[in-house]
Write a protein that holds these residues in place. Structure first.
Motif, PDB file in Angstrom:
ATOM      1  N   VAL A  65      39.648  41.646  39.967  1.00  0.00           N
ATOM      2  CA  VAL A  65      40.220  42.990  39.810  1.00  0.00           C
ATOM      3  C   VAL A  65      39.522  43.956  40.762  1.00  0.00           C
ATOM      4  CG1 VAL A  65      40.563  44.936  38.233  1.00  0.00           C
ATOM      5  CG2 VAL A  65      40.999  42.596  37.440  1.00  0.00           C
ATOM      6  N   TRP A  66      38.199  43.898  40.825  1.00  0.00           N
ATOM      7  CA  TRP A  66      37.440  44.772  41.719  1.00  0.00           C
ATOM      8  C   TRP A  66      37.838  44.541  43.178  1.00  0.00           C
ATOM      9  CZ3 TRP A  66      34.942  48.939  42.772  1.00  0.00           C
ATOM     10  CH2 TRP A  66      34.115  49.025  43.882  1.00  0.00           C
ATOM     11  N   GLU A  67      37.864  43.274  43.608  1.00  0.00           N
ATOM     12  CA  GLU A  67      38.184  42.968  45.007  1.00  0.00           C
ATOM     13  C   GLU A  67      39.566  43.467  45.403  1.00  0.00           C
ATOM     14  OE1 GLU A  67      35.610  38.806  45.439  1.00  0.00           O
ATOM     15  OE2 GLU A  67      37.793  38.711  45.456  1.00  0.00           O
ATOM     16  N   GLU A  68      40.541  43.319  44.535  1.00  0.00           N
ATOM     17  CA  GLU A  68      41.928  43.631  44.885  1.00  0.00           C
ATOM     18  C   GLU A  68      42.328  45.078  44.644  1.00  0.00           C
ATOM     19  OE1 GLU A  68      44.459  40.740  43.009  1.00  0.00           O
ATOM     20  OE2 GLU A  68      43.539  39.085  44.105  1.00  0.00           O
ATOM     21  N   THR A  69      41.593  45.792  43.761  1.00  0.00           N
ATOM     22  CA  THR A  69      42.051  47.132  43.376  1.00  0.00           C
ATOM     23  C   THR A  69      41.016  48.243  43.493  1.00  0.00           C
ATOM     24  OG1 THR A  69      41.403  46.967  41.044  1.00  0.00           O
ATOM     25  CG2 THR A  69      43.565  46.058  41.655  1.00  0.00           C
ATOM     26  N   GLY A  70      39.726  47.917  43.541  1.00  0.00           N
ATOM     27  CA  GLY A  70      38.685  48.937  43.526  1.00  0.00           C
ATOM     28  C   GLY A  70      38.350  49.439  42.133  1.00  0.00           C
ATOM     29  N   ILE A  71      38.940  48.829  41.107  1.00  0.00           N
ATOM     30  CA  ILE A  71      38.705  49.230  39.720  1.00  0.00           C
ATOM     31  C   ILE A  71      37.713  48.266  39.068  1.00  0.00           C
ATOM     32  CG2 ILE A  71      39.772  49.561  37.435  1.00  0.00           C
ATOM     33  CD1 ILE A  71      40.608  51.675  39.489  1.00  0.00           C
ATOM     34  N   ARG A  72      36.669  48.821  38.465  1.00  0.00           N
ATOM     35  CA  ARG A  72      35.728  48.027  37.669  1.00  0.00           C
ATOM     36  C   ARG A  72      36.300  47.929  36.260  1.00  0.00           C
ATOM     37  NH1 ARG A  72      32.024  45.836  40.962  1.00  0.00           N
ATOM     38  NH2 ARG A  72      31.120  47.306  42.404  1.00  0.00           N
ATOM     39  N   VAL A  73      36.106  46.769  35.620  1.00  0.00           N
ATOM     40  CA  VAL A  73      36.678  46.587  34.287  1.00  0.00           C
ATOM     41  C   VAL A  73      35.665  46.042  33.297  1.00  0.00           C
ATOM     42  CG1 VAL A  73      39.050  46.233  35.095  1.00  0.00           C
ATOM     43  CG2 VAL A  73      37.540  44.252  34.808  1.00  0.00           C
ATOM     44  N   GLU A  74      35.967  46.322  32.040  1.00  0.00           N
ATOM     45  CA  GLU A  74      35.298  45.700  30.907  1.00  0.00           C
ATOM     46  C   GLU A  74      36.302  44.675  30.382  1.00  0.00           C
ATOM     47  OE1 GLU A  74      34.613  47.086  26.375  1.00  0.00           O
ATOM     48  OE2 GLU A  74      33.767  48.421  27.909  1.00  0.00           O
ATOM     49  N   VAL A  75      35.911  43.408  30.384  1.00  0.00           N
ATOM     50  CA  VAL A  75      36.813  42.332  29.962  1.00  0.00           C
ATOM     51  C   VAL A  75      36.771  42.219  28.442  1.00  0.00           C
ATOM     52  CG1 VAL A  75      37.371  39.887  30.185  1.00  0.00           C
ATOM     53  CG2 VAL A  75      36.443  41.135  32.153  1.00  0.00           C
ATOM     54  N   ASP A  76      37.950  42.289  27.813  1.00  0.00           N
ATOM     55  CA  ASP A  76      38.036  42.226  26.357  1.00  0.00           C
ATOM     56  C   ASP A  76      38.272  40.808  25.859  1.00  0.00           C
ATOM     57  OD1 ASP A  76      37.541  44.915  25.914  1.00  0.00           O
ATOM     58  OD2 ASP A  76      39.641  45.459  25.876  1.00  0.00           O
ATOM     59  N   GLU A  77      39.553  40.391  25.833  1.00  0.00           N
ATOM     60  CA  GLU A  77      39.864  39.098  25.223  1.00  0.00           C
ATOM     61  C   GLU A  77      40.937  38.342  26.000  1.00  0.00           C
ATOM     62  OE1 GLU A  77      41.548  39.573  21.314  1.00  0.00           O
ATOM     63  OE2 GLU A  77      42.805  41.214  21.977  1.00  0.00           O
ATOM     64  N   LEU A  78      40.937  37.038  25.804  1.00  0.00           N
ATOM     65  CA  LEU A  78      41.976  36.189  26.376  1.00  0.00           C
ATOM     66  C   LEU A  78      43.293  36.497  25.681  1.00  0.00           C
ATOM     67  CD1 LEU A  78      42.614  33.680  28.221  1.00  0.00           C
ATOM     68  CD2 LEU A  78      42.276  32.302  26.151  1.00  0.00           C
ATOM     69  N   THR A  79      44.328  36.809  26.468  1.00  0.00           N
ATOM     70  CA  THR A  79      45.634  37.115  25.875  1.00  0.00           C
ATOM     71  C   THR A  79      46.685  36.065  26.186  1.00  0.00           C
ATOM     72  OG1 THR A  79      46.252  38.491  27.770  1.00  0.00           O
ATOM     73  CG2 THR A  79      45.221  39.598  25.887  1.00  0.00           C
ATOM     74  N   GLY A  80      46.398  35.179  27.135  1.00  0.00           N
ATOM     75  CA  GLY A  80      47.383  34.154  27.429  1.00  0.00           C
ATOM     76  C   GLY A  80      46.904  33.103  28.406  1.00  0.00           C
ATOM     77  N   VAL A  81      47.538  31.938  28.312  1.00  0.00           N
ATOM     78  CA  VAL A  81      47.331  30.814  29.224  1.00  0.00           C
ATOM     79  C   VAL A  81      48.709  30.458  29.768  1.00  0.00           C
ATOM     80  CG1 VAL A  81      46.564  28.423  29.426  1.00  0.00           C
ATOM     81  CG2 VAL A  81      45.386  29.979  27.842  1.00  0.00           C
ATOM     82  N   TYR A  82      48.844  30.450  31.100  1.00  0.00           N
ATOM     83  CA  TYR A  82      50.152  30.273  31.740  1.00  0.00           C
ATOM     84  C   TYR A  82      50.041  29.157  32.770  1.00  0.00           C
ATOM     85  CZ  TYR A  82      50.544  34.763  29.538  1.00  0.00           C
ATOM     86  OH  TYR A  82      50.532  35.772  28.606  1.00  0.00           O
ATOM     87  N   LYS A  83      50.913  28.158  32.639  1.00  0.00           N
ATOM     88  CA  LYS A  83      50.871  27.019  33.552  1.00  0.00           C
ATOM     89  C   LYS A  83      52.086  27.018  34.457  1.00  0.00           C
ATOM     90  CE  LYS A  83      50.532  22.093  34.106  1.00  0.00           C
ATOM     91  NZ  LYS A  83      50.404  20.789  33.502  1.00  0.00           N
ATOM     92  N   ASN A  84      51.815  26.991  35.759  1.00  0.00           N
ATOM     93  CA  ASN A  84      52.867  26.801  36.754  1.00  0.00           C
ATOM     94  C   ASN A  84      53.021  25.289  36.914  1.00  0.00           C
ATOM     95  OD1 ASN A  84      54.214  26.321  39.223  1.00  0.00           O
ATOM     96  ND2 ASN A  84      53.634  28.332  39.991  1.00  0.00           N
ATOM     97  N   THR A  85      54.092  24.738  36.365  1.00  0.00           N
ATOM     98  CA  THR A  85      54.282  23.289  36.363  1.00  0.00           C
ATOM     99  C   THR A  85      54.610  22.742  37.750  1.00  0.00           C
ATOM    100  OG1 THR A  85      56.615  23.537  35.755  1.00  0.00           O
ATOM    101  CG2 THR A  85      55.017  23.263  33.943  1.00  0.00           C
ATOM    102  N   THR A  86      55.080  23.592  38.647  1.00  0.00           N
ATOM    103  CA  THR A  86      55.413  23.168  40.014  1.00  0.00           C
ATOM    104  C   THR A  86      54.164  23.034  40.870  1.00  0.00           C
ATOM    105  OG1 THR A  86      57.533  24.287  39.824  1.00  0.00           O
ATOM    106  CG2 THR A  86      56.817  23.708  42.040  1.00  0.00           C
ATOM    107  N   ARG A  87      53.254  23.996  40.755  1.00  0.00           N
ATOM    108  CA  ARG A  87      52.076  24.034  41.620  1.00  0.00           C
ATOM    109  C   ARG A  87      50.798  23.549  40.945  1.00  0.00           C
ATOM    110  NH1 ARG A  87      51.418  29.533  44.295  1.00  0.00           N
ATOM    111  NH2 ARG A  87      49.928  28.350  45.522  1.00  0.00           N
ATOM    112  N   GLY A  88      50.838  23.294  39.635  1.00  0.00           N
ATOM    113  CA  GLY A  88      49.651  22.811  38.934  1.00  0.00           C
ATOM    114  C   GLY A  88      48.567  23.866  38.791  1.00  0.00           C
ATOM    115  N   ILE A  89      48.977  25.115  38.617  1.00  0.00           N
ATOM    116  CA  ILE A  89      48.022  26.207  38.441  1.00  0.00           C
ATOM    117  C   ILE A  89      48.026  26.637  36.981  1.00  0.00           C
ATOM    118  CG2 ILE A  89      47.419  28.578  39.070  1.00  0.00           C
ATOM    119  CD1 ILE A  89      48.897  28.059  41.738  1.00  0.00           C
ATOM    120  N   VAL A  90      46.844  26.721  36.397  1.00  0.00           N
ATOM    121  CA  VAL A  90      46.697  27.229  35.044  1.00  0.00           C
ATOM    122  C   VAL A  90      46.022  28.591  35.157  1.00  0.00           C
ATOM    123  CG1 VAL A  90      45.623  26.874  32.793  1.00  0.00           C
ATOM    124  CG2 VAL A  90      46.532  24.913  34.066  1.00  0.00           C
TER     125      VAL A  90
END
Length: 155
Positions: A65-90
């Protein structure tokens, strides 16, 4: 290919390879969500990228988030797991709160904006919009699959 020995002979087993990415669903107090327009394809997405081998998922989210936007964040909780079945990205998506910095573009983003949920649905492909919308509903973590363009309905 992974080779392993059994009691009777050497057997070959194909091991699937996956890449793990992390992304931040950054939610401001007014309910707006942080989004970037990617430099490589011009599409609107939430900030994120490949998780490095040496970092914890929460560290990777904050870094991306910092690298792409310049915004520092406080990470809260995992909200989702998403799998791209074509490219094998989780992708692991974490809800975050802004904690400093100011919006700026990077080599990976040509625009940074705070969008309403309606704007997220208008600007983003469904496989990315759902990640931000899932983070708002409080019912996660969600587990979803997609083919790179469209969600695949759970069986």
């Amino acid at each position: 290919m992974l080779l392993y020995m059994s009691n009777s002979a050497c057997e070959t087993q194909s091991t699937p390879l996956h890449s793990v990415s992390v992304a931040g669903a950054v939610v401001r107090e007014d309910g707006r969500l942080l989004a970037i327009r990617r430099a490589d394809n011009g599409r609107w997405e939430l900030p994120g990228g490949v998780l490095e081998l040496t970092e914890a998922p929460e560290e990777g989210v904050a870094r991306e988030v910092w690298e792409e936007t310049g915004i520092r964040v406080e990470v809260d909780e995992l909200t989702g797991v998403y799998k791209n079945t074509t490219r094998g990205i989780v992708a692991l998506v974490f809800r975050c709160k802004p904690a400093g910095g100011s919006e700026r573009t990077s080599t990976e983003s040509t625009a940074v904006d705070w969008l309403t949920p309606a704007e997220v649905s208008e600007r983003m492909a469904e496989v990315y919009a759902i990640r931000l919308l899932d983070a708002l509903d409080g019912g996660g973590p969600h587990v979803r699959s997609h083919d790179g363009k469209h969600l695949i309905q759970a069986r």
